[in-house]
Motif scaffolding. Structure first.
Motif, PDB file in Angstrom:
ATOM      1  N   TRP A 104      -8.313  -7.395  -0.237  1.00  0.00           N
ATOM      2  CA  TRP A 104      -7.988  -6.146  -0.921  1.00  0.00           C
ATOM      3  C   TRP A 104      -9.261  -5.429  -1.335  1.00  0.00           C
ATOM      4  O   TRP A 104     -10.106  -6.002  -2.014  1.00  0.00           O
ATOM      5  CB  TRP A 104      -7.147  -6.414  -2.167  1.00  0.00           C
ATOM      6  CG  TRP A 104      -5.758  -6.855  -1.853  1.00  0.00           C
ATOM      7  CD1 TRP A 104      -5.244  -8.112  -1.950  1.00  0.00           C
ATOM      8  CD2 TRP A 104      -4.697  -6.033  -1.379  1.00  0.00           C
ATOM      9  NE1 TRP A 104      -3.943  -8.132  -1.558  1.00  0.00           N
ATOM     10  CE2 TRP A 104      -3.570  -6.868  -1.200  1.00  0.00           C
ATOM     11  CE3 TRP A 104      -4.590  -4.670  -1.070  1.00  0.00           C
ATOM     12  CZ2 TRP A 104      -2.352  -6.376  -0.739  1.00  0.00           C
ATOM     13  CZ3 TRP A 104      -3.370  -4.181  -0.617  1.00  0.00           C
ATOM     14  CH2 TRP A 104      -2.274  -5.038  -0.456  1.00  0.00           C
ATOM     15  N   PRO A 129      -2.989  -3.773  -5.522  1.00  0.00           N
ATOM     16  CA  PRO A 129      -1.958  -3.213  -6.408  1.00  0.00           C
ATOM     17  C   PRO A 129      -2.023  -3.907  -7.765  1.00  0.00           C
ATOM     18  O   PRO A 129      -2.484  -5.048  -7.869  1.00  0.00           O
ATOM     19  CB  PRO A 129      -0.651  -3.540  -5.675  1.00  0.00           C
ATOM     20  CG  PRO A 129      -1.054  -3.778  -4.261  1.00  0.00           C
ATOM     21  CD  PRO A 129      -2.416  -4.355  -4.304  1.00  0.00           C
ATOM     22  N   SER A 130      -1.546  -3.249  -8.797  1.00  0.00           N
ATOM     23  CA  SER A 130      -1.723  -3.752 -10.164  1.00  0.00           C
ATOM     24  C   SER A 130      -1.097  -5.120 -10.382  1.00  0.00           C
ATOM     25  O   SER A 130      -1.559  -5.891 -11.218  1.00  0.00           O
ATOM     26  CB  SER A 130      -1.135  -2.745 -11.164  1.00  0.00           C
ATOM     27  OG  SER A 130       0.250  -2.527 -10.904  1.00  0.00           O
ATOM     28  N   ALA A 142       2.154   2.112  -3.374  1.00  0.00           N
ATOM     29  CA  ALA A 142       1.150   2.218  -4.443  1.00  0.00           C
ATOM     30  C   ALA A 142      -0.060   2.990  -3.929  1.00  0.00           C
ATOM     31  O   ALA A 142      -0.885   2.452  -3.177  1.00  0.00           O
ATOM     32  CB  ALA A 142       0.734   0.828  -4.925  1.00  0.00           C
ATOM     33  N   ALA A 143      -0.171   4.210  -4.344  1.00  0.00           N
ATOM     34  CA  ALA A 143      -1.218   5.087  -3.817  1.00  0.00           C
ATOM     35  C   ALA A 143      -2.623   4.579  -4.121  1.00  0.00           C
ATOM     36  O   ALA A 143      -3.575   4.857  -3.381  1.00  0.00           O
ATOM     37  CB  ALA A 143      -1.046   6.498  -4.385  1.00  0.00           C
ATOM     38  N   GLU A 144      -2.767   3.804  -5.211  1.00  0.00           N
ATOM     39  CA  GLU A 144      -4.099   3.346  -5.596  1.00  0.00           C
ATOM     40  C   GLU A 144      -4.564   2.134  -4.797  1.00  0.00           C
ATOM     41  O   GLU A 144      -5.744   1.764  -4.830  1.00  0.00           O
ATOM     42  CB  GLU A 144      -4.135   2.999  -7.092  1.00  0.00           C
ATOM     43  CG  GLU A 144      -3.493   1.652  -7.470  1.00  0.00           C
ATOM     44  CD  GLU A 144      -1.978   1.678  -7.514  1.00  0.00           C
ATOM     45  OE1 GLU A 144      -1.380   0.631  -7.827  1.00  0.00           O
ATOM     46  OE2 GLU A 144      -1.387   2.732  -7.230  1.00  0.00           O
ATOM     47  N   ALA A 145      -3.656   1.494  -4.060  1.00  0.00           N
ATOM     48  CA  ALA A 145      -3.987   0.265  -3.332  1.00  0.00           C
ATOM     49  C   ALA A 145      -4.664   0.584  -2.008  1.00  0.00           C
ATOM     50  O   ALA A 145      -4.350   1.570  -1.343  1.00  0.00           O
ATOM     51  CB  ALA A 145      -2.741  -0.554  -3.092  1.00  0.00           C
ATOM     52  N   GLU A 146      -5.607  -0.295  -1.634  1.00  0.00           N
ATOM     53  CA  GLU A 146      -6.298  -0.133  -0.354  1.00  0.00           C
ATOM     54  C   GLU A 146      -6.513  -1.515   0.258  1.00  0.00           C
ATOM     55  O   GLU A 146      -7.142  -2.385  -0.337  1.00  0.00           O
ATOM     56  CB  GLU A 146      -7.643   0.572  -0.531  1.00  0.00           C
ATOM     57  CG  GLU A 146      -8.343   0.840   0.786  1.00  0.00           C
ATOM     58  CD  GLU A 146      -9.647   1.620   0.633  1.00  0.00           C
ATOM     59  OE1 GLU A 146     -10.336   1.809   1.648  1.00  0.00           O
ATOM     60  OE2 GLU A 146      -9.967   2.015  -0.513  1.00  0.00           O
ATOM     61  N   VAL A 189       0.832  -1.210   0.000  1.00  0.00           N
ATOM     62  CA  VAL A 189       0.000   0.000   0.000  1.00  0.00           C
ATOM     63  C   VAL A 189       0.863   1.254   0.000  1.00  0.00           C
ATOM     64  O   VAL A 189       0.615   2.181  -0.785  1.00  0.00           O
ATOM     65  CB  VAL A 189      -0.957   0.004   1.212  1.00  0.00           C
ATOM     66  CG1 VAL A 189      -1.779   1.298   1.245  1.00  0.00           C
ATOM     67  CG2 VAL A 189      -1.896  -1.201   1.153  1.00  0.00           C
ATOM     68  N   ALA A 218      -8.795  -2.509  -2.981  1.00  0.00           N
ATOM     69  CA  ALA A 218      -8.204  -2.184  -4.283  1.00  0.00           C
ATOM     70  C   ALA A 218      -6.790  -2.754  -4.276  1.00  0.00           C
ATOM     71  O   ALA A 218      -5.920  -2.236  -3.565  1.00  0.00           O
ATOM     72  CB  ALA A 218      -8.191  -0.682  -4.519  1.00  0.00           C
TER      73      ALA A 218
END
Length: 233
Positions: A199, A203-204, A112-116, A109, A201
C-alpha cells in the motif's frame, strides 16, 4: 512438486479434525460449518468487533459452497464465541500478486478515494498460482482467549479447507506483530514474507504492515499427520 492428497492423507485429516474438535468441545463449545454467508454476516454482527472482511461480504462476492465456507463456535447458551471463513480461487492463469492487483483495487481503492495500491507486493505472491485458498475473518471472544483456542480453531479451518479443496497454497495476511510473536507458526502457517499487499496509502481500516503468511499443500498434509499422531498440543 506439491504432495497429493491420498486416502491415507484423508484419514489423517479426519483424525486430526476429530482431535481438534474434541478440544473445542472440552471447552464447552460446539462447532458448525456453513456455506450460508448471510448467516455469517449475521453472526459477525453479534460479535464485539462486528468486523466483516470485504473478502467475505455479499456486497462484493456471491459466495457459495463450492468455493467458500465459514465455521462458527458457540457456547452452551448459543452465543457466538468464534468465527472464521475461507474461500478458494482458481489462479492457474495468473499469480496471486496479479490477482491482488485487480481484486484489492476493486475492494479497497475504488470505495476509498484516499487509498493507493502499490505494485511491490510480497515477493512470494509473484510465483504462487494454482488453487489458492484464503483464510481470514478470524475472531475469538475475549473470555476464551489465552487458552490456545485461537490456534485450535484456526487449524480446524485449515484442515477443512485441505479436505474440501486440496489447495496448492493456503494463505492469510497477518499483522507483523503477531507474525513476529510466533502466532502464525503456532496455527499452522509455515512460510512468512515481511510484506503482504503493498500500500502506498492504505484505506483507514486496513493495516499497511501485514505479512503474507502461507502454507503449501504439503505443509498442510504434514500438519494433519502431526496432529493425528500427537494431538493439538
Amino acid at each position: 512438486m506439491l504432495a497429493d492428497v491420498t486416502e491415507e492423507t484423508t484419514l489423517d485429516v479426519v483424525r486430526a479434525i476429530a482431535r481438534l474438535e474434541g478440544r473445542v468441545r472440552a471447552c464447552g463449545l460446539t462447532l458448525r460449518e456453513s456455506a450460508d454467508f448471510a448467516a455469517f454476516e449475521a453472526a459477525v454482527a453479534t460479535t464485539q468487533d462486528r468486523y466483516l472482511m470485504e473478502d467475505f461480504s455479499s456486497r462484493f462476492f456471491d459466495l457459495h459452497g463450492a468455493q467458500a465456507f465459514w465455521i462458527g463456535a458457540r457456547d452452551e447458551a448459543g452465543a457466538v464465541v468464534s468465527v472464521q471463513a475461507a474461500k478458494v480461487e482458481d489462479l492457474r492463469d495468473r499469480t496471486l500478486a496479479e490477482h491482488w492487483r485487480q481484486q484489492q483495487r476493486r475492494l479497497f481503492v475504488d470505495p476509498a478515494a484516499e487509498a493507493e495500491l502499490g505494485t511491490d507486493h510480497a515477493r512470494d505472491a509473484f510465483f504462487m498460482h494454482g488453487r489458492i485458498a484464503y483464510h481470514g475473518n478470524l475472531w475469538l471472544r475475549k473470555d476464551f482467549r489465552g487458552r490456545g483456542l485461537a490456534e485450535t480453531l484456526t487449524q480446524i479451518g485449515f484442515l477443512v479447507a485441505l479436505a474440501k479443496w486440496s489447495p496448492d497454497y493456503l494463505y492469510g495476511l497477518m499483522a507483523a506483530a503477531n507474525a513476529l510473536k510466533g502466532f502464525g507458526l503456532r496455527v499452522g502457517y509455515r512460510r512468512f514474507v515481511p510484506r503482504g499487499t503493498h500500500w502506498i496509502a492504505a484505506p483507514s481500516h486496513i493495516r499497511p504492515d501485514d505479512w503474507l503468511v502461507y502454507s503449501t499443500r504439503a505443509d498442510l498434509i504434514t500438519l494433519a499427520a502431526t496432529i493425528a499422531v500427537e494431538g493439538p498440543e
